[in-house]
Design a protein around this motif. Sequence first.
Motif, PDB file in Angstrom:
ATOM      1  N   TRP A  37      -0.644 -44.458 -37.069  1.00 51.96           N
ATOM      2  CA  TRP A  37      -1.292 -45.389 -36.068  1.00 51.96           C
ATOM      3  C   TRP A  37      -1.752 -44.705 -34.609  1.00 51.96           C
ATOM      4  O   TRP A  37      -1.428 -43.748 -34.243  1.00 51.96           O
ATOM      5  CB  TRP A  37      -0.021 -46.455 -35.899  1.00 51.96           C
ATOM      6  N   TRP A  76      -3.356 -45.798 -30.479  1.00 55.22           N
ATOM      7  CA  TRP A  76      -3.719 -46.741 -29.386  1.00 55.22           C
ATOM      8  C   TRP A  76      -5.160 -46.576 -29.152  1.00 55.22           C
ATOM      9  O   TRP A  76      -5.741 -45.674 -28.964  1.00 55.22           O
ATOM     10  CB  TRP A  76      -2.961 -46.353 -28.279  1.00 55.22           C
ATOM     11  N   THR A 134      -7.615 -48.197 -26.078  1.00 54.93           N
ATOM     12  CA  THR A 134      -7.515 -49.184 -24.695  1.00 54.93           C
ATOM     13  C   THR A 134      -8.967 -49.982 -24.444  1.00 54.93           C
ATOM     14  O   THR A 134      -9.965 -49.158 -24.750  1.00 54.93           O
ATOM     15  CB  THR A 134      -7.421 -48.336 -23.526  1.00 54.93           C
ATOM     16  N   CYS A 151      -0.596 -54.302 -32.374  1.00 58.66           N
ATOM     17  CA  CYS A 151       0.302 -55.049 -31.430  1.00 58.66           C
ATOM     18  C   CYS A 151      -0.622 -54.696 -30.023  1.00 58.66           C
ATOM     19  O   CYS A 151      -1.130 -53.697 -29.930  1.00 58.66           O
ATOM     20  CB  CYS A 151       1.535 -54.255 -31.242  1.00 58.66           C
ATOM     21  N   TRP A 203      -3.898 -40.882 -30.293  1.00 62.09           N
ATOM     22  CA  TRP A 203      -2.892 -41.000 -31.549  1.00 62.09           C
ATOM     23  C   TRP A 203      -1.614 -40.517 -30.775  1.00 62.09           C
ATOM     24  O   TRP A 203      -1.595 -39.581 -29.953  1.00 62.09           O
ATOM     25  CB  TRP A 203      -3.195 -39.567 -32.415  1.00 62.09           C
ATOM     26  N   GLN A 204      -0.405 -40.890 -31.298  1.00 60.80           N
ATOM     27  CA  GLN A 204       0.880 -40.597 -30.874  1.00 60.80           C
ATOM     28  C   GLN A 204       1.201 -39.027 -30.927  1.00 60.80           C
ATOM     29  O   GLN A 204       0.775 -38.588 -31.978  1.00 60.80           O
ATOM     30  CB  GLN A 204       1.773 -41.454 -31.770  1.00 60.80           C
ATOM     31  N   LEU A 209       3.680 -45.912 -23.905  1.00 63.55           N
ATOM     32  CA  LEU A 209       3.616 -47.227 -23.331  1.00 63.55           C
ATOM     33  C   LEU A 209       4.190 -47.270 -21.721  1.00 63.55           C
ATOM     34  O   LEU A 209       4.096 -48.262 -20.967  1.00 63.55           O
ATOM     35  CB  LEU A 209       4.729 -48.077 -23.992  1.00 63.55           C
ATOM     36  N   LEU A 234       5.471 -53.483 -25.078  1.00 65.20           N
ATOM     37  CA  LEU A 234       4.824 -54.090 -26.351  1.00 65.20           C
ATOM     38  C   LEU A 234       4.843 -55.618 -26.415  1.00 65.20           C
ATOM     39  O   LEU A 234       5.970 -56.098 -26.342  1.00 65.20           O
ATOM     40  CB  LEU A 234       5.534 -53.548 -27.630  1.00 65.20           C
ATOM     41  N   CYS A 288       2.118 -59.156 -31.656  1.00 66.82           N
ATOM     42  CA  CYS A 288       1.676 -58.603 -32.697  1.00 66.82           C
ATOM     43  C   CYS A 288       0.857 -59.350 -33.808  1.00 66.82           C
ATOM     44  O   CYS A 288       1.200 -60.439 -34.005  1.00 66.82           O
ATOM     45  CB  CYS A 288       2.690 -57.824 -33.463  1.00 66.82           C
ATOM     46  N   ASN A 311      -2.449 -51.583 -30.402  1.00 64.89           N
ATOM     47  CA  ASN A 311      -1.875 -50.465 -31.162  1.00 64.89           C
ATOM     48  C   ASN A 311      -2.315 -50.842 -32.761  1.00 64.89           C
ATOM     49  O   ASN A 311      -2.144 -51.990 -33.315  1.00 64.89           O
ATOM     50  CB  ASN A 311      -0.341 -50.400 -31.237  1.00 64.89           C
ATOM     51  N   HIS A 328      -2.534 -49.985 -36.923  1.00 65.38           N
ATOM     52  CA  HIS A 328      -1.890 -49.074 -38.066  1.00 65.38           C
ATOM     53  C   HIS A 328      -2.429 -49.425 -39.419  1.00 65.38           C
ATOM     54  O   HIS A 328      -2.378 -50.946 -39.554  1.00 65.38           O
ATOM     55  CB  HIS A 328      -0.469 -49.212 -38.153  1.00 65.38           C
ATOM     56  N   GLU A 367       8.497 -42.748 -34.027  1.00 64.20           N
ATOM     57  CA  GLU A 367       7.676 -43.853 -34.303  1.00 64.20           C
ATOM     58  C   GLU A 367       6.657 -43.442 -35.539  1.00 64.20           C
ATOM     59  O   GLU A 367       5.928 -44.533 -36.072  1.00 64.20           O
ATOM     60  CB  GLU A 367       6.780 -44.151 -32.873  1.00 64.20           C
TER      61      GLU A 367
END
Length: 452
Positions: free
Chosen positions: A158, A160, A162, A190, A207-208, A233, A239, A242, A270, A272, A417
Amino acid sequence: MVPKLCVAALMFVGAAMAAEISYPPVTPVTFNKDVLPILQKNCQSCHRPGQIAPMSLLTYQSARPWAKAMKSAVVQRMMPPWFADAQYGHFTNDRSLKPEDIDTIARWVDSGAPEGDAKDAPPPVQWPADGWLIRPDLIVQGPVFDVPAHPKNNVVEWMWVTVPTGFKKDTWVTAVQIRPEHPEVAHHMCLAFKPHTPDVKYFEPVWQDKSRDEEGSAIPTSGPTFGGRTNLLNGTRGLEDCYLPGMVSDDYSVHNAAKLIPAGWDMMINLHYTPNGKAVTDHVQVGFTVAEDPPQRQYVSLMTSSVQDPVHFAIPPNDGNWQSPPAEVTFNQDVELVFLMPHMHVRGKDMTYTLEYPDGKKEVVLNVPRYDFNWQLGYDTSIKVPKGTKLHVDAHFDNSINNKFNPNPNRTVYYGEMTWEEMMNPFFGVVVDRNIDPKKIITSRGPTANGA
Ligand code: HEC
C-alpha cells in the motif's frame, strides 16, 4: 394376514399424526415471488456487475446456476458477510439474514429452484449507474494508478498519495464516499487530513518504510517511529474514513452530526490494491455532501492499538491462540459511540470490545469471534457512554497451520503495517458536541493514530 384391530389402530395413529402436523396449503417457493426480494435487499449491493462479488444476482438467469451455492452460503451464514456475535450489541447496519429468509432460499433450492411467474417479481432496484451512493456536493480527484495483472509475489504494497481538497473555507461534511473505479481490485482506501505545507508533493505515491523484511529480520530506521518505522500519519489528525469491501460510504447525517475539514487542508489517501490477474487503471474520487450550517454535533474517527512498545508484540511460531496485550482507552467526555471496526491482518482470529462504566459495570458491545481479514467490516451502533468509561479491547491471533490464510506458521510475527506483519487496531467513531476538542476526547494507553 394382518388382524383387523391392528389396521384400525394404525389408521387411528395416522389420522392423529395428520391432525397434529397439519401442513399449510403448499404454495411453491419461487424466485420471482420469494427469493428475488431477499436478493435485492441483502445481496445485490455486492452481487451486480462492476461490484466486488464474483457473480451477479440481479436476474433469474444469472442467479440460477448459483442456487446450490447460495443455499450453502446462507445456511452456513457465510453470506451476507457479517461477523458480529448476535449475543452482544445492537447494530443498525446488521445485514445478516433472518432465519425465515434462510429458510426461504433453502426451500426454493430444495424444490428445484423454479422461476415462477414474472408478474410476481418486484420491480428491479435502481442501482446508481455512476457508482455514487451519495449525491456529492463536492468531488475531490484522487490519483490514477495502473494496477498490474501479475506483480511480483502477487502483491502491490500500500501507498499514500496526497491531494489538495480545494476547500476554500472550513467545511462541515455530512457524508463521505471514496469511490474507486475498479472496486474488484480495491482492498482498502482510507483518508487522513492534514494542514497544507509548502513542501507537499501532490499525486506522488509514498510507500511505507519497512522495519522488517518478509522473513521478520529488522531493517534499521531513523526518525519518529510507529511500529518501528516512520509514521506517515504524523501531522495528520489520524486515519479517518475508509472504502472497504462491504463498507462503501460514511453518513454522519444519520447521527445528526458532521465532520469538520478545515479550509485549505490536504487529503492523504491510503491505497491498497489487490491485483486479480487483469490489469486495470483505477481512478479514485472522493465525494462529500456538505452541511449549510455548522451542526450541533461533530463526528470524530478514533483508533487505539494494543501496542505501547512494538517489541512486546511478537506472535510466536505455531501458536494458534496468542492473546495480544489489550488496547485500552478512557473517555474524558460524554460521547455517543456510533461505530466499531476491528482491524487485524491475516493472523487475526477474534476481537472483543468491552465498555467498563464508571460504576464498574462491564458490557460487551461487539464480539467478532471469527475475524476474516478479507472483510474489514464496520459495525454501526448507538451507545451513550458517560465520561470516565473505559473501552477495553482484547484480541487473539492464530499463527498455526490451521489458519488457512497464514502464509507461514513457522515464524515470529511482529507488529507492522505490511501485509506480512500484524496489527491490532480497534477503530471506533464517536459523536460529541461541536465545541469539544477532538484531541481531548480520549486518553489512550498506547499510541493512537490521532496523536491523542
Ligand atoms: C458485502 C458484499 C456482499 C454481500 C452483501 C453478499 N455477498 Fe456473496 N459474495 C461477496 C464476495 C466478495 C464473494 C466472493 C468472495 C467470497 O466468497 O467471500 C461472495 C461470494 C458468494 C458466494 C460464493 C460463490 C462461490 O464461489 O461459491 C455465494 C453463493 C454468495 N456470495 C451468495 C450471496 C447471497 C445469497 C447473498 C445475500 C443473501 C450475498 N452473497 C451477499 C460479496 C457479498
